[in-house]
Design a protein around this motif. Structure first.
Motif, mmCIF file in Angstrom:
data_model
loop_
_atom_site.group_PDB
_atom_site.id
_atom_site.type_symbol
_atom_site.label_atom_id
_atom_site.label_comp_id
_atom_site.label_asym_id
_atom_site.label_seq_id
_atom_site.Cartn_x
_atom_site.Cartn_y
_atom_site.Cartn_z
ATOM 1 N N GLY A 1 -11.423 5.105 -2.519
ATOM 2 C CA GLY A 1 -11.337 4.893 -1.079
ATOM 3 C C GLY A 1 -11.609 3.460 -0.691
ATOM 4 O O GLY A 1 -10.840 2.850 0.061
ATOM 5 N N MET A 2 -12.705 2.873 -1.223
ATOM 6 C CA MET A 2 -13.024 1.503 -0.870
ATOM 7 C C MET A 2 -12.021 0.529 -1.465
ATOM 8 O O MET A 2 -11.664 -0.474 -0.853
ATOM 9 C CB MET A 2 -14.435 1.129 -1.327
ATOM 10 N N ALA A 3 -11.539 0.823 -2.678
ATOM 11 C CA ALA A 3 -10.535 -0.046 -3.301
ATOM 12 C C ALA A 3 -9.251 -0.043 -2.480
ATOM 13 O O ALA A 3 -8.638 -1.091 -2.254
ATOM 14 C CB ALA A 3 -10.262 0.420 -4.731
ATOM 15 N N SER A 4 -8.846 1.128 -2.010
ATOM 16 C CA SER A 4 -7.646 1.213 -1.184
ATOM 17 C C SER A 4 -7.850 0.533 0.159
ATOM 18 O O SER A 4 -6.945 -0.124 0.683
ATOM 19 C CB SER A 4 -7.264 2.681 -0.980
ATOM 20 N N ALA A 5 -9.044 0.665 0.736
ATOM 21 C CA ALA A 5 -9.348 0.005 2.008
ATOM 22 C C ALA A 5 -9.294 -1.509 1.851
ATOM 23 O O ALA A 5 -8.758 -2.223 2.710
ATOM 24 C CB ALA A 5 -10.726 0.442 2.515
ATOM 25 N N ALA A 6 -9.842 -2.020 0.748
ATOM 26 C CA ALA A 6 -9.804 -3.462 0.502
ATOM 27 C C ALA A 6 -8.370 -3.945 0.302
ATOM 28 O O ALA A 6 -7.979 -5.006 0.793
ATOM 29 C CB ALA A 6 -10.652 -3.805 -0.723
ATOM 30 N N GLY A 7 -7.563 -3.152 -0.406
ATOM 31 C CA GLY A 7 -6.165 -3.527 -0.607
ATOM 32 C C GLY A 7 -5.369 -3.520 0.686
ATOM 33 O O GLY A 7 -4.530 -4.396 0.917
ATOM 34 N N PHE B 1 -8.223 6.143 4.078
ATOM 35 C CA PHE B 1 -8.813 6.895 5.180
ATOM 36 C C PHE B 1 -9.291 8.273 4.719
ATOM 37 O O PHE B 1 -9.507 9.160 5.539
ATOM 38 C CB PHE B 1 -7.787 7.071 6.307
ATOM 39 N N LYS B 2 -9.475 8.432 3.406
ATOM 40 C CA LYS B 2 -9.890 9.728 2.877
ATOM 41 C C LYS B 2 -11.069 9.583 1.916
ATOM 42 O O LYS B 2 -11.301 8.520 1.340
ATOM 43 C CB LYS B 2 -8.724 10.404 2.149
ATOM 44 N N GLU B 3 -11.782 10.696 1.739
ATOM 45 C CA GLU B 3 -12.819 10.798 0.715
ATOM 46 C C GLU B 3 -12.142 11.367 -0.524
ATOM 47 O O GLU B 3 -12.089 12.585 -0.720
ATOM 48 C CB GLU B 3 -13.941 11.712 1.198
ATOM 49 N N TYR B 4 -11.601 10.468 -1.346
ATOM 50 C CA TYR B 4 -10.720 10.896 -2.434
ATOM 51 C C TYR B 4 -11.481 11.684 -3.493
ATOM 52 O O TYR B 4 -12.579 11.305 -3.925
ATOM 53 C CB TYR B 4 -10.059 9.687 -3.076
ATOM 54 N N THR B 5 -10.874 12.799 -3.916
ATOM 55 C CA THR B 5 -11.380 13.593 -5.036
ATOM 56 C C THR B 5 -10.211 13.913 -5.958
ATOM 57 O O THR B 5 -9.067 14.014 -5.516
ATOM 58 C CB THR B 5 -12.016 14.907 -4.552
ATOM 59 N N TYR B 6 -10.521 14.084 -7.225
ATOM 60 C CA TYR B 6 -9.469 14.417 -8.189
ATOM 61 C C TYR B 6 -8.876 15.789 -7.894
ATOM 62 O O TYR B 6 -7.680 16.027 -8.124
ATOM 63 C CB TYR B 6 -10.026 14.379 -9.611
ATOM 64 N N ALA B 7 -9.700 16.696 -7.423
ATOM 65 C CA ALA B 7 -9.216 18.042 -7.134
ATOM 66 C C ALA B 7 -8.234 18.043 -5.962
ATOM 67 O O ALA B 7 -7.201 18.720 -5.985
ATOM 68 C CB ALA B 7 -10.392 18.974 -6.830
ATOM 69 N N GLY B 8 -8.553 17.277 -4.919
ATOM 70 C CA GLY B 8 -7.698 17.241 -3.737
ATOM 71 C C GLY B 8 -6.486 16.350 -3.890
ATOM 72 O O GLY B 8 -5.442 16.601 -3.283
ATOM 73 N N GLY B 9 -6.631 15.294 -4.676
ATOM 74 C CA GLY B 9 -5.524 14.366 -4.854
ATOM 75 C C GLY B 9 -5.313 13.471 -3.644
ATOM 76 O O GLY B 9 -6.159 13.395 -2.742
ATOM 77 N N VAL B 10 -4.175 12.811 -3.608
ATOM 78 C CA VAL B 10 -3.901 11.836 -2.550
ATOM 79 C C VAL B 10 -3.810 12.510 -1.185
ATOM 80 O O VAL B 10 -4.391 12.057 -0.199
ATOM 81 C CB VAL B 10 -2.597 11.062 -2.846
ATOM 82 N N PHE B 11 -3.102 13.610 -1.106
ATOM 83 C CA PHE B 11 -2.836 14.234 0.193
ATOM 84 C C PHE B 11 -3.738 15.426 0.483
ATOM 85 O O PHE B 11 -3.811 15.880 1.618
ATOM 86 C CB PHE B 11 -1.364 14.666 0.273
ATOM 87 N N GLY B 12 -4.462 15.913 -0.532
ATOM 88 C CA GLY B 12 -5.319 17.071 -0.310
ATOM 89 C C GLY B 12 -6.775 16.739 -0.074
ATOM 90 O O GLY B 12 -7.555 17.621 0.307
ATOM 91 N N SER B 13 -7.171 15.483 -0.276
ATOM 92 C CA SER B 13 -8.561 15.093 -0.061
ATOM 93 C C SER B 13 -8.899 15.082 1.427
ATOM 94 O O SER B 13 -8.022 14.947 2.275
ATOM 95 C CB SER B 13 -8.819 13.710 -0.670
ATOM 96 N N GLU B 14 -10.201 15.198 1.726
ATOM 97 C CA GLU B 14 -10.658 15.247 3.114
ATOM 98 C C GLU B 14 -10.559 13.878 3.778
ATOM 99 O O GLU B 14 -10.831 12.845 3.159
ATOM 100 C CB GLU B 14 -12.109 15.727 3.164
ATOM 101 N N TRP B 15 -10.182 13.888 5.066
ATOM 102 C CA TRP B 15 -10.147 12.656 5.844
ATOM 103 C C TRP B 15 -11.570 12.226 6.179
ATOM 104 O O TRP B 15 -12.424 13.056 6.483
ATOM 105 C CB TRP B 15 -9.358 12.860 7.149
ATOM 106 N N ASN B 16 -11.831 10.921 6.099
ATOM 107 C CA ASN B 16 -13.145 10.414 6.506
ATOM 108 C C ASN B 16 -13.040 9.260 7.496
ATOM 109 O O ASN B 16 -13.982 8.479 7.671
ATOM 110 C CB ASN B 16 -13.954 9.989 5.280
ATOM 111 N N GLY B 17 -11.862 9.111 8.113
ATOM 112 C CA GLY B 17 -11.702 8.088 9.145
ATOM 113 C C GLY B 17 -11.814 6.680 8.599
ATOM 114 O O GLY B 17 -11.144 6.321 7.625
ATOM 115 N N MET B 18 -12.719 5.904 9.185
ATOM 116 C CA MET B 18 -12.872 4.488 8.819
ATOM 117 C C MET B 18 -14.086 4.253 7.919
ATOM 118 O O MET B 18 -14.550 3.121 7.785
ATOM 119 C CB MET B 18 -13.014 3.642 10.089
ATOM 120 N N GLU B 19 -14.602 5.316 7.292
ATOM 121 C CA GLU B 19 -15.812 5.185 6.490
ATOM 122 C C GLU B 19 -15.623 4.222 5.319
ATOM 123 O O GLU B 19 -16.528 3.456 4.979
ATOM 124 C CB GLU B 19 -16.256 6.551 5.965
#
Length: 310
Positions: A276-282, A46-64
């Motif tokens: 993000g898409m890999a995690s959504a598929a999983g 549910f996030k737009e994952y970035t290396y800088a933000g990490g798992v919990f610091g990346s921005e939320w993107n809902g169901m994108e």
């Protein structure tokens, strides 16, 4: 008072069966480290994952991420391939494993039984990397052993790696070949646990071997078959990634017939870094598996609660 009594009972149970709990410890640690501790990572779906933000610091993107996965055109293809292949694997492996277990159980001498079991178990310990290397060197179109032999006798070579239809039969064959030893042992142990007096009584009454198998052995295997099939259905959305990726690889000519959810997730991570898409598929894969096993277990429980998993 009740909590103290419960704690005392738990400690007493652990102390009483400390050897069993010690044997369970590696398995418990395995699932704790690899299955339960990584669970918070589900938020990546549910996030737009970035290396800088990490798992919990990346921005939320809902169901994108899910929308991208659903609109990619791969959803129905990989889902149907995963389900169909696993159903074929489950059915063929169950039938052949039962037949092999019955055949081995009816062998006359212990030497032949042990020899047969040993040879059947060997493929289980061979990695898919090794199997893939052997297979490629035998069936390679340019210099494979088979095609070299066919050319030497004037016959047309066979290009297996550009024929998707062949793989629909090859993959189940490989799956059964590699797992038949382990699966048949489970059924064989169930057969060995049956009441041998029933077989002796049937022999005295004139029943032949096929009648004894039909009316004694197979009914005794029914609970084991149902439980193992239920466990197999729980993995129906989990493809055999090692087998598919090692045997097929990134061959685009075979993708439509051999691409499954696991290989799609792997490519999303390796080639596009789309976490993000890999995690959504999983997550989609896990939720679908949970719903399926719950529904199947409910249906089995309604018919006969003794055969249900819970």
């Amino acid at each position: 008072m009740d909590n103290a009594r419960r704690d005392k009972g738990l400690l007493y149970e652990i102390k009483k069966n400390k050897i069993l709990y010690l044997m369970f410890l590696p398995v418990g640690l395995y699932f704790l480290v690899l299955a339960y501790l990584p669970m918070p990572g589900i938020v990546i779906a549910f996030k737009e994952y970035t290396y800088a933000g990490g798992v919990f610091g990346s921005e939320w993107n809902g169901m994108e991420n899910f929308r991208y996965f659903f609109e990619s055109g791969k959803l129905w293809l990989v889902t149907s391939n995963t389900i169909i292949y696993n159903l074929v694997f489950l059915f063929s492996n169950t039938v052949i494993s039962v037949l092999v277990a019955v055949f081995v159980a009816e062998m006359a001498g212990n030497f032949f039984k042990k020899t047969a079991q040993t040879f059947m178990f060997l493929p289980f310990f061979v990695s898919w990397v090794t199997v893939s290397a052997f297979f490629y060197n035998i069936f390679n179109f340019d210099y494979g052993t088979l095609n070299t032999l066919l050319r030497s006798i004037g016959a047309e070579p066979i290009d297996i790696y550009s024929n998707p239809t062949i793989w629909m039969f090859l993959l189940p064959i490989f799956y059964v070949w590699k797992g038949i030893g382990f699966s048949s042992v489970l059924y064989l142990s169930a057969i060995m646990g049956t009441d041998q007096e029933s077989h002796e009584s049937a022999k005295i009454d004139g029943a032949n071997i096929f009648q004894r198998i039909r009316h004694i052995t197979l009914p005794a295997l029914k609970p084991t078959i149902i439980v193992l099939v239920l466990l197999g259905l729980s993995r129906i959305m989990r493809g055999e990634f090692d087998m598919f990726y090692q045997l097929v690889g990134d061959n685009g000519l075979l993708a439509d017939r051999t691409d499954i959810i696991d290989t799609l997730v792997f490519r999303s991570l390796v080639f596009s870094n789309d976490f993000g898409m890999a995690s959504a598929a999983g997550l989609y894969q896990s939720v679908f598996s949970f719903a399926l096993i719950y529904a199947v277990n409910w249906a089995v429980k309604k018919r006969n609660s003794d055969y249900a998993l819970y």
